[in-house]
Design an enzyme around this catalytic site. Structure first.
Site, PDB file in Angstrom:
ATOM      1  N   ALA A   1      93.628  -2.169 122.481  1.00  0.00           N
ATOM      2  CA  ALA A   1      94.390  -1.430 121.478  1.00  0.00           C
ATOM      3  C   ALA A   1      93.581  -1.187 120.203  1.00  0.00           C
ATOM      4  O   ALA A   1      93.607  -0.086 119.648  1.00  0.00           O
ATOM      5  CB  ALA A   1      95.659  -2.211 121.152  1.00  0.00           C
TER       6      ALA A   1
ATOM      7  N   HIS B   1      88.892 -27.121 104.847  1.00  0.00           N
ATOM      8  CA  HIS B   1      89.051 -28.313 105.681  1.00  0.00           C
ATOM      9  C   HIS B   1      90.483 -28.807 105.573  1.00  0.00           C
ATOM     10  O   HIS B   1      91.036 -28.797 104.484  1.00  0.00           O
ATOM     11  CB  HIS B   1      88.097 -29.407 105.188  1.00  0.00           C
ATOM     12  CG  HIS B   1      88.241 -30.681 105.971  1.00  0.00           C
ATOM     13  ND1 HIS B   1      87.764 -30.812 107.259  1.00  0.00           N
ATOM     14  CD2 HIS B   1      88.817 -31.870 105.644  1.00  0.00           C
ATOM     15  CE1 HIS B   1      88.027 -32.043 107.691  1.00  0.00           C
ATOM     16  NE2 HIS B   1      88.671 -32.695 106.735  1.00  0.00           N
TER      17      HIS B   1
HETATM   18  P1  FAD Z   1      98.550   3.869 125.470  1.00  0.00           P
HETATM   19  O1  FAD Z   1      99.020   2.743 124.662  1.00  0.00           O
HETATM   20  O2  FAD Z   1      98.387   3.697 126.932  1.00  0.00           O
HETATM   21  O3  FAD Z   1      99.580   5.047 125.186  1.00  0.00           O
HETATM   22  C1  FAD Z   1      99.466   6.279 125.813  1.00  0.00           C
HETATM   23  C2  FAD Z   1     100.758   7.037 125.637  1.00  0.00           C
HETATM   24  O4  FAD Z   1     100.554   8.367 126.063  1.00  0.00           O
HETATM   25  C3  FAD Z   1     101.905   6.486 126.468  1.00  0.00           C
HETATM   26  O5  FAD Z   1     103.047   6.300 125.676  1.00  0.00           O
HETATM   27  C4  FAD Z   1     102.129   7.578 127.510  1.00  0.00           C
HETATM   28  O6  FAD Z   1     103.483   7.693 127.908  1.00  0.00           O
HETATM   29  C5  FAD Z   1     101.702   8.810 126.728  1.00  0.00           C
HETATM   30  N1  FAD Z   1     101.347   9.953 127.568  1.00  0.00           N
HETATM   31  C6  FAD Z   1     100.622   9.959 128.730  1.00  0.00           C
HETATM   32  N2  FAD Z   1     100.515  11.218 129.196  1.00  0.00           N
HETATM   33  C7  FAD Z   1     101.171  12.012 128.315  1.00  0.00           C
HETATM   34  C8  FAD Z   1     101.409  13.418 128.237  1.00  0.00           C
HETATM   35  N3  FAD Z   1     100.960  14.252 129.167  1.00  0.00           N
HETATM   36  N4  FAD Z   1     102.124  13.879 127.185  1.00  0.00           N
HETATM   37  C9  FAD Z   1     102.585  13.052 126.224  1.00  0.00           C
HETATM   38  N5  FAD Z   1     102.390  11.723 126.258  1.00  0.00           N
HETATM   39  C10 FAD Z   1     101.686  11.222 127.279  1.00  0.00           C
HETATM   40  N6  FAD Z   1      95.168  -4.629 124.374  1.00  0.00           N
HETATM   41  C11 FAD Z   1      94.816  -5.388 123.317  1.00  0.00           C
HETATM   42  O7  FAD Z   1      93.987  -4.967 122.506  1.00  0.00           O
HETATM   43  N7  FAD Z   1      95.368  -6.632 123.132  1.00  0.00           N
HETATM   44  C12 FAD Z   1      96.255  -7.152 123.993  1.00  0.00           C
HETATM   45  O8  FAD Z   1      96.730  -8.272 123.802  1.00  0.00           O
HETATM   46  C13 FAD Z   1      96.647  -6.376 125.110  1.00  0.00           C
HETATM   47  N8  FAD Z   1      97.549  -6.838 125.994  1.00  0.00           N
HETATM   48  C14 FAD Z   1      97.947  -6.049 127.024  1.00  0.00           C
HETATM   49  C15 FAD Z   1      98.888  -6.542 127.910  1.00  0.00           C
HETATM   50  C16 FAD Z   1      99.309  -5.763 128.965  1.00  0.00           C
HETATM   51  C17 FAD Z   1     100.350  -6.302 129.920  1.00  0.00           C
HETATM   52  C18 FAD Z   1      98.792  -4.448 129.133  1.00  0.00           C
HETATM   53  C19 FAD Z   1      99.263  -3.567 130.257  1.00  0.00           C
HETATM   54  C20 FAD Z   1      97.841  -3.953 128.260  1.00  0.00           C
HETATM   55  C21 FAD Z   1      97.409  -4.752 127.201  1.00  0.00           C
HETATM   56  N9  FAD Z   1      96.440  -4.302 126.311  1.00  0.00           N
HETATM   57  C22 FAD Z   1      96.066  -5.090 125.258  1.00  0.00           C
HETATM   58  C23 FAD Z   1      95.805  -2.989 126.459  1.00  0.00           C
HETATM   59  C24 FAD Z   1      96.444  -1.977 125.487  1.00  0.00           C
HETATM   60  O9  FAD Z   1      97.818  -1.888 125.760  1.00  0.00           O
HETATM   61  C25 FAD Z   1      95.762  -0.639 125.631  1.00  0.00           C
HETATM   62  O10 FAD Z   1      94.372  -0.777 125.461  1.00  0.00           O
HETATM   63  C26 FAD Z   1      96.296   0.330 124.581  1.00  0.00           C
HETATM   64  O11 FAD Z   1      97.687   0.492 124.704  1.00  0.00           O
HETATM   65  C27 FAD Z   1      95.606   1.682 124.699  1.00  0.00           C
HETATM   66  O12 FAD Z   1      96.110   2.535 123.733  1.00  0.00           O
HETATM   67  P2  FAD Z   1      96.075   4.105 123.900  1.00  0.00           P
HETATM   68  O13 FAD Z   1      96.475   4.635 122.566  1.00  0.00           O
HETATM   69  O14 FAD Z   1      94.805   4.539 124.491  1.00  0.00           O
HETATM   70  O15 FAD Z   1      97.190   4.483 124.972  1.00  0.00           O
END
Ligand code: FAD
Length: 479
Positions: A324, A448
């Site tokens: 994230a 500490h």
């Molecule tokens: P995402 O958060 O994947 O969001 C993408 C969005 O785009 C979604 O809402 C989707 O619906 C939307 N979308 C897709 N296609 C379209 C379209 N055509 N039109 C409109 N909207 C669309 N990362 C960390 O850094 N720390 C953590 O502790 C961590 N824990 C995690 C735990 C789990 C169980 C999972 C599954 C992931 C975890 N991650 C963690 C990874 C993190 O969630 C991702 O790296 C992060 O969410 C990526 O962000 P993003 O903005 O690329 O996309």
């Protein structure tokens, strides 16, 4: 149907931590921004189905294990009664609060949030199918693709069954199975396995590679493997799942490989966590010049611009590491690049944290990478066993290590395993980014008693002068 056309300066597709960070900064920089996502508020996978709900549940798992361990200190609680419905609604409440708050921030910035799914018509136009049923066309000057990723599956052993979960359905916490098989020993599988084990499931983990958390330094993983070995029913490495079938009110699994204790076993439920795939198809990218790599990630330059000059890509869809904070940082770079600022995505250290117990965190160069690159480094370690704070917490199972350039004494990387590793690693990020040398860490007074002293003392170990570790002097301290 008559489709209305709107125009915007920037269209951000996907409102995860990458998309909403990009949209907010673009708005702060004075641009007109549309942010498109099917969810009612921004948040993406991270807030709705990833980082946040998993950490809420891991917090509860930690509480349960600490209550259990307090026996050793003369405090005895009764057997916990777990109200799964209440736990689920607390977790959902956390998600709602956070996504609602981010939604408010979006409104305050006058970002035009469109609840729907976007599809490219060409390199300057989108069509959005709104969740409410409407459709609109959106003309844009720049688009930022932030569509994230989704759970991967293993086609050869896939099985359609409500008993086969992925990370999304596992986080829904529909029930607590008596036995759970986690396929994949990566961070998501281990975090979710920890949650279910704390809530009472007998958890087995199967990993195809020789160890848990493939790619992470083995000395860090060892502490976690030892503790999970006690928490979980069994951990099988060098083992793969060869077949799955519905059996006897559960799932029958056939294993193959070196770690197999029993070839055929039955589990109430199965969690498949074998990685994630980028969301880079099914929404018209082929109508643009955007290019994908072999694994389906969108190819970008250092400003996160794709091969189509009007389109940027950030976050999980733009490549590893799928985290994230990497997504948010890239989002801010893309927004600034659109604003015409001189920026580049060029981090020296992207931290990674595994929120298990103990936690594992690292940043910058790892020992595994140094070996692969044949790069000379000096590695110094400070064990939590020599930390007063770790002793007061009953958690001496940890270690902080620094990777130091032997010539320049620069901090190249940091790795931590132990309680609080995820919070401690930020100091390593700063040290690596600021090109700190070992002396900078050694001479910075740390409070500490805290675990942060392990960072300072690891730097002291480098000079053979750690107060709490006796290691004969190796190198002179140059004043
Ligand atoms: P995402 O958060 O994947 O969001 C993408 C969005 O785009 C979604 O809402 C989707 O619906 C939307 N979308 C897709 N296609 C379209 C379209 N055509 N039109 C409109 N909207 C669309 N990362 C960390 O850094 N720390 C953590 O502790 C961590 N824990 C995690 C735990 C789990 C169980 C999972 C599954 C992931 C975890 N991650 C963690 C990874 C993190 O969630 C991702 O790296 C992060 O969410 C990526 O962000 P993003 O903005 O690329 O996309």
């Amino acid at each position: 149907m008559n489709v209305e056309t709107h125009s915007t300066s920037v269209a951000v597709i996907g409102a995860g931590p990458g998309g909403y960070a990009a949209a907010f900064l673009a708005a702060d920089l004075g641009m007109e921004v549309a942010l498109i996502d099917p969810e009612p508020n921004p948040g993406g996978v991270c807030l709705y189905r990833g980082c946040i709900p998993s950490k809420a549940l891991l917090h509860v798992a930690k509480l349960l294990s600490e209550a259990e361990e307090s026996r050793n200190w003369g405090i005895q609680f009764g057997k916990p009664k777990i109200d799964v419905e209440k736990l689920r609604s607390w977790k959902d409440g956390v998600v709602k609060k956070l996504t609602g708050g981010v939604g408010q921030l979006s409104k305050q910035r006058k970002v035009n949030y469109v609840q729907g799914r976007a599809e490219f018509l060409d390199a300057g136009n989108l069509e959005v199918s709104e969740v409410s049923g409407g459709r609109r066309r959106l003309r844009f000057e720049h688009a930022i693709l932030a569509t994230g990723s989704r759970p991967a599956s293993i086609p050869s052993v896939s099985l359609e069954s409500p008993r086969v979960l992925d990370s999304t359905t596992a986080l829904e916490l529909n029930d607590i199975p008596q036995s759970l098989l986690v396929i994949g020993g990566g961070y998501i599988g281990l975090e979710m396995g920890t949650v279910y084990a704390a809530l009472g499931s007998r958890v087995t983990v199967v990993e195809m590679m020789p160890g848990l958390l493939p790619g992470v330094d083995r000395d860090l993983v060892k502490y976690l493997h030892d503790r999970l070995g006690r928490l979980f029913e069994s951990i099988m490495v060098n083992t793969r799942v060869a077949a799955l079938e519905e059996a006897d009110g559960g799932i029958g699994v056939r294993f193959e490989g070196e770690g197999v204790t029993k070839r055929e076993q039955r589990f109430d439920e199965i969690l498949v966590s074998v990685g994630r795939k980028p969301n880079s198809s099914g929404f018209g990218l082929e109508k643009t010049r955007v290019e994908l790599d072999r694994r389906g990630f969108v190819k970008v330059d250092e400003q996160r611009r794709t091969a189509e000059p009007s389109i940027f890509a950030i976050g999980d869809v733009a490549g590893e590491p799928m985290l994230a904070h990497k997504a948010s940082h890239e989002g801010r770079v893309a927004a600034e690049a659109i604003a015409g600022h001189k920026v580049a995505f060029d981090p020296r250290a992207i931290p990674a944290v595994v929120f298990t117990d103990p936690e594992i965190a690292w940043c910058g160069l790892t020992e595994t990478e140094a070996k692969e690159l044949n790069r000379p480094v000096e590695v110094v370690r400070f064990p939590f066993g020599a930390s007063g704070r770790a002793l007061t917490m009953g958690r001496t199972d940890g270690m902080t290590k620094l990777l130091i350039d032997p010539q320049t004494e620069r901090i190249l990387g940091m790795g931590i395993v132990g309680a609080g590793a995820g919070e401690l690693i930020a100091e390593g990020v700063l040290a690596v980014e600021m090109a700190a040398v070992a002396t900078d860490l050694r001479l910075s007074i740390h409070p500490h008693p805290t675990l942060s002293e392990t960072v300072m003392e690891a730097a002291e170990v480098f000079f053979g002068q750690s107060t709490h570790v006796y290691r004969p002097k190796k190198r002179p301290i140059v004043a």
